[in-house]
Design a protein around this motif. Structure first.
Motif, PDB file in Angstrom:
ATOM      1  N   ALA A  83       0.842  -1.197   0.000  1.00  0.00           N
ATOM      2  CA  ALA A  83       0.000   0.000   0.000  1.00  0.00           C
ATOM      3  C   ALA A  83       0.877   1.247   0.000  1.00  0.00           C
ATOM      4  N   VAL A  84       0.374   2.315  -0.611  1.00  0.00           N
ATOM      5  CA  VAL A  84       1.047   3.607  -0.498  1.00  0.00           C
ATOM      6  C   VAL A  84       1.010   3.999   0.981  1.00  0.00           C
ATOM      7  N   PRO A  85       2.166   4.219   1.626  1.00  0.00           N
ATOM      8  CA  PRO A  85       2.134   4.491   3.067  1.00  0.00           C
ATOM      9  C   PRO A  85       1.412   5.795   3.373  1.00  0.00           C
ATOM     10  N   LEU A 127      -5.421   0.435  -6.195  1.00  0.00           N
ATOM     11  CA  LEU A 127      -4.359  -0.571  -6.282  1.00  0.00           C
ATOM     12  C   LEU A 127      -4.860  -1.959  -5.905  1.00  0.00           C
ATOM     13  N   ALA A 128      -5.642  -2.031  -4.828  1.00  0.00           N
ATOM     14  CA  ALA A 128      -6.165  -3.332  -4.401  1.00  0.00           C
ATOM     15  C   ALA A 128      -7.045  -3.939  -5.490  1.00  0.00           C
ATOM     16  N   LYS A 129      -7.856  -3.112  -6.131  1.00  0.00           N
ATOM     17  CA  LYS A 129      -8.706  -3.597  -7.219  1.00  0.00           C
ATOM     18  C   LYS A 129      -7.861  -4.068  -8.401  1.00  0.00           C
ATOM     19  N   MET A 130      -6.820  -3.297  -8.732  1.00  0.00           N
ATOM     20  CA  MET A 130      -5.927  -3.682  -9.821  1.00  0.00           C
ATOM     21  C   MET A 130      -5.246  -5.017  -9.527  1.00  0.00           C
ATOM     22  N   PHE A 138      -1.598  -7.839  -2.632  1.00  0.00           N
ATOM     23  CA  PHE A 138      -1.596  -6.504  -2.037  1.00  0.00           C
ATOM     24  C   PHE A 138      -1.254  -6.630  -0.559  1.00  0.00           C
ATOM     25  N   LEU A 139      -0.203  -5.920  -0.138  1.00  0.00           N
ATOM     26  CA  LEU A 139       0.251  -5.940   1.255  1.00  0.00           C
ATOM     27  C   LEU A 139      -0.259  -4.671   1.933  1.00  0.00           C
TER      28      LEU A 139
END
Length: 541
Positions: free
Chosen positions: A195-197, A221-224, A232-233
Motif C-alpha cells: 500500500a502507499v504508506p 491498487l487493491a482492485k488492480m 496486495f500488502l
C-alpha cells in the motif's frame, strides 16, 4: 451658646456601639475579599478547561479511511505464521525514497534494494539510475531486476504522486503498466504491491500531499491487484492511527519519510502476512552482479568504484541455457542443437556469439537478461554471464466456435477466443465488428442479431506479439409467416328433403293405342306357321 446647646443635644455613640461597628466593617471586608478570590479561581478553572478543549479541537482532524480489505478476496495478504528471515532475504524491495531508506538505515544491503529518491510511478520503467560493480551502464529498475534475479519483490510506490497531479484510476493504470514491464523483463519472481504508506497529520514540509488521495490510490491498487492476480500488502494496517493519518512517532516532525522503526515494522508485517504456496520458478541464480551506489550523478562513479583497479589476469565464464529445455536449441559456431553451452576462461578481449533457434511451432521471446535479439554477442567481459533463452509456442488466436456460422434473425450468438502461445484476458483481446472496434475481452456476442452478414475479428497482443482471427456470421431473415386458413366449420346434419317426383313429360302427340291380341283358344303348337295376307283395301278406319 446656641451652638453649644445643639451639640450637647445629640447623644454620642457608646463604647460598645463603636466596637460593634468595627467588627461589622472587618467582617464585610473579609467577605468581599473572599468573594473576589473565589471568582478569580473559578474563572481561571473555566478558562483553562475551555482553552484545552479549544486547542484540542483546532489541532486534531480525522480522515475517513474507507478501505475494506474484505472486498478484494485473497488479493489482500492475510495474517500467516512468521515466514522467517529467509523470506526477507529472498526479497528485493523496490520503490522511492522511503524504500531507499532500508539501505540508508542499514536494515538491508544494497543488493536487496532497488529504489530512487523522488521516483514517480511513470518513471519507474524509464529512469536509469541503477548501477552494478564493474559495469558503467545505467539500468532501469526492470532491467536491474532481470540481472538481480529475485525470488520475489515488494513494491512500495505512490507517495510522490499524491500531490493531486494524478487521479486514482490514472495511478492504477500506470502502476499496472510498470508491473507488466517488470514481468516482461523478468517473469520468474512473485510480485507483491505494498500500500502507499500514509502521511502524518503534520506534513507541513510537504503541504501538497493529501491523505485522501492516498486512500483513493490504495483502493484502486487493491482492485488492480485483484484483477491481475497480484498480491496486495496492506501495510497501512500497521502504519495508520485512528485519525486516518500515519502514526506520528513513525515520522520526523512535518515530514513524510518513514523512520527506521516504521521500516522495520513493515518487514515484520511482510513476514507475518507472507505470500506463501508458490514455487521458486527461477531457472538459475548464478552470477548475480553486485549493486553499487553512485554518489553524485548517473555519469559519475562512487569513490569506492573509482579506486577499484581491474585485474588484467581475471577470467570469466559465459553460460547459455534454454528455459526448461523446451521450445528450441542453441547454436554457436560449429556447435548446434544444444540446450546448454558453456565457455570458460574468457578474457576482456574475447567475444562470444550465440543464437537461440526456436523449434517447430515455437518462437523466440527473449533472453532472461531482457535482450530481445535471438542472436547475441557478448564481449568486453567484466563479469560472468549466465543467461537463458526463453521460447513460447507461436501465438495463434482462433475461435472455439470455428470460422463461420449461420443463425436466424433475433437469435443470440457469442464467440470465445482460443489462444495458443499465450493467454487471453479482458485487456489483451480486441474485438471488431465490420471493421469497427467494439470491445475488449475474452468473448463477444449479442443476445439478438439483425439480418445481415457480419465480419467479426479478434486480435490478441501478448508482449508485442500479435495474432488475428476472422469469423463470418450470416444472419438470415425470418421467413414471412403464411396466414393459416381458418377451418371450415362442419354444418350440422339436416334431414334431406323428400324428393318431389318429376312429372312425366307430356308427349306432343298421342300414339295410337295398340289393340291387345285376342287369345287363340288353339294351342300355340297346333297352329301352322303360315303367313296371313291382309288386303289393305278391306281395312277401314
Amino acid at each position: 451658646m446656641a451652638k453649644n446647646r445643639e451639640n450637647s443635644s445629640r447623644p454620642g455613640l457608646t463604647k460598645k456601639q463603636k466596637q460593634a461597628g468595627i467588627v461589622l466593617a472587618v467582617c464585610a471586608l473579609v467577605l468581599l475579599i473572599t468573594i473576589v478570590a473565589v471568582s478569580m479561581i473559578v474563572s481561571a478553572a473555566k478558562g483553562g478547561k475551555e482553552d484545552g478543549t479549544s486547542n484540542s479541537s483546532s489541532t486534531s482532524t480525522t480522515v475517513q479511511n474507507t478501505f475494506d480489505a474484505s472486498q478484494y478476496g485473497d488479493a489482500v495478504l492475510q495474517e500467516t505464521d512468521d515466514a522467517g528471515k529467509d523470506y526477507i532475504n529472498e526479497t528485493i524491495f523496490v520503490g522511492d525514497s522511503n524504500t531507499e531508506r532500508y539501505n540508508r538505515y542499514g536494515l538491508l544491503s544494497l543488493d536487496q534494494v532497488v529504489a530512487v529518491e523522488g521516483l514517480g510511478i511513470t518513471q519507474l520503467t524509464t529512469d536509469k539510475s541503477i548501477y552494478f560493480k564493474g559495469d558503467s551502464t545505467a539500468y532501469s529498475i526492470p532491467e536491474a531486476l532481470a540481472k538481480m534475479k529475485p525470488r520475489r519483490i515488494i513494491i512500495m510506490m505512490g507517495t510522490n504522486n499524491a500531490d493531486g497531479s494524478m487521479s486514482a484510476s490514472e495511478f492504477a493504470t500506470n502502476y499496472q503498466k510498470a508491473l507488466k514491464t517488470i514481468t516482461s523483463a523478468y517473469s520468474y519472481c512473485d510480485i507483491i504491491v505494498a500500500a502507499v504508506p500514509p502521511i502524518p497529520e503534520n506534513h507541513s514540509s510537504y503541504p501538497n500531499m493529501s491523505q485522501e488521495t492516498i486512500n483513493d490510490f490504495n483502493t484502486a491498487l487493491a482492485k488492480m491487484c485483484q484483477e491481475n492476480d497480484y498480491k496486495f500488502l496492506n501495510i497501512n494496517e500497521l502504519l495508520m492511527d485512528d485519525s486516518g493519518y500515519g502514526k506520528a512517532h513513525y515520522y520526523q516532525d512535518g515530514d513524510i519519510h518513514l523512520k527506521k522503526d516504521a521500516l522495520t515494522g513493515i518487514m515484520d508485517y511482510a513476514r507475518t502476512h507472507a505470500y506463501l504456496g508458490t514455487e521458486d520458478r527461477r531457472p538459475n541464480t548464478d552470477n548475480i552482479p553486485t549493486r553499487i551506489q553512485k554518489t553524485t550523478s548517473a555519469s559519475s562513479t562512487s569513490s569506492a568504484e573509482a579506486t577499484a583497479t581491474p585485474n588484467p589476469d581475471e577470467t570469466f565464464t559465459a553460460q547459455y541455457n534454454v528455459e526448461k529445455n523446451v521450445g528450441g536449441t542453441l547454436t554457436s559456431g560449429d556447435i548446434s542443437g544444444k540446450t546448454s553451452i558453456k565457455f570458460e576462461d574468457l578474457t576482456k578481449s574475447d567475444s562470444i556469439t550465440v543464437k537461440a533457434v526456436p523449434a517447430d511451432g515455437y518462437e523466440f521471446v527473449k533472453w532472461s537478461d531482457g535482450n530481445t535479439s535471438a542472436t547475441r554477442t557478448d564481449k568486453n567481459f567484466k563479469q560472468n554471464v549466465n543467461v537463458t533463452a526463453m521460447f513460447s509456442a507461436k501465438l495463434s488466436l482462433s475461435f472455439k466456435e470455428g470460422s463461420s456460422a449461420t443463425i436466424q434473425e433475433g437469435e443470440a450468438y457469442y464467440l470465445h477466443a482460443s489462444v495458443v502461445g499465450g493467454s487471453a484476458s479482458d485487456t489483451n483481446v480486441q474485438w471488431s465488428l465490420n471493421g469497427s472496434n467494439v470491445k475488449q475481452g475474452v468473448s463477444y456476442g449479442k443476445e439478438s442479431w439483425s439480418a445481415g452478414t457480419y465480419t467479426i475479428a479478434a486480435t490478441i497482443n501478448v508482449n508485442g506479439r500479435l495474432s488475428t482471427a476472422n469469423f463470418t456470421l450470416t444472419v438470415t431473415a425470418k421467413p414471412t409467416p403464411t396466414p393459416t386458413q381458418a377451418p371450415t366449420p362442419t354444418p350440422a346434419p339436416t334431414q334431406a328433403p323428400t324428393p318431389v317426383p318429376t312429372p312425366a313429360p307430356i308427349p306432343t302427340s298421342v300414339p295410337e293405342p295398340t289393340a291387345a291380341p285376342t287369345p287363340d283358344p288353339t294351342p300355340e303348337a297346333a297352329i301352322p306357321e303360315s303367313p296371313v295376307h291382309v288386303d289393305s283395301s278391306e281395312v277401314t278406319e
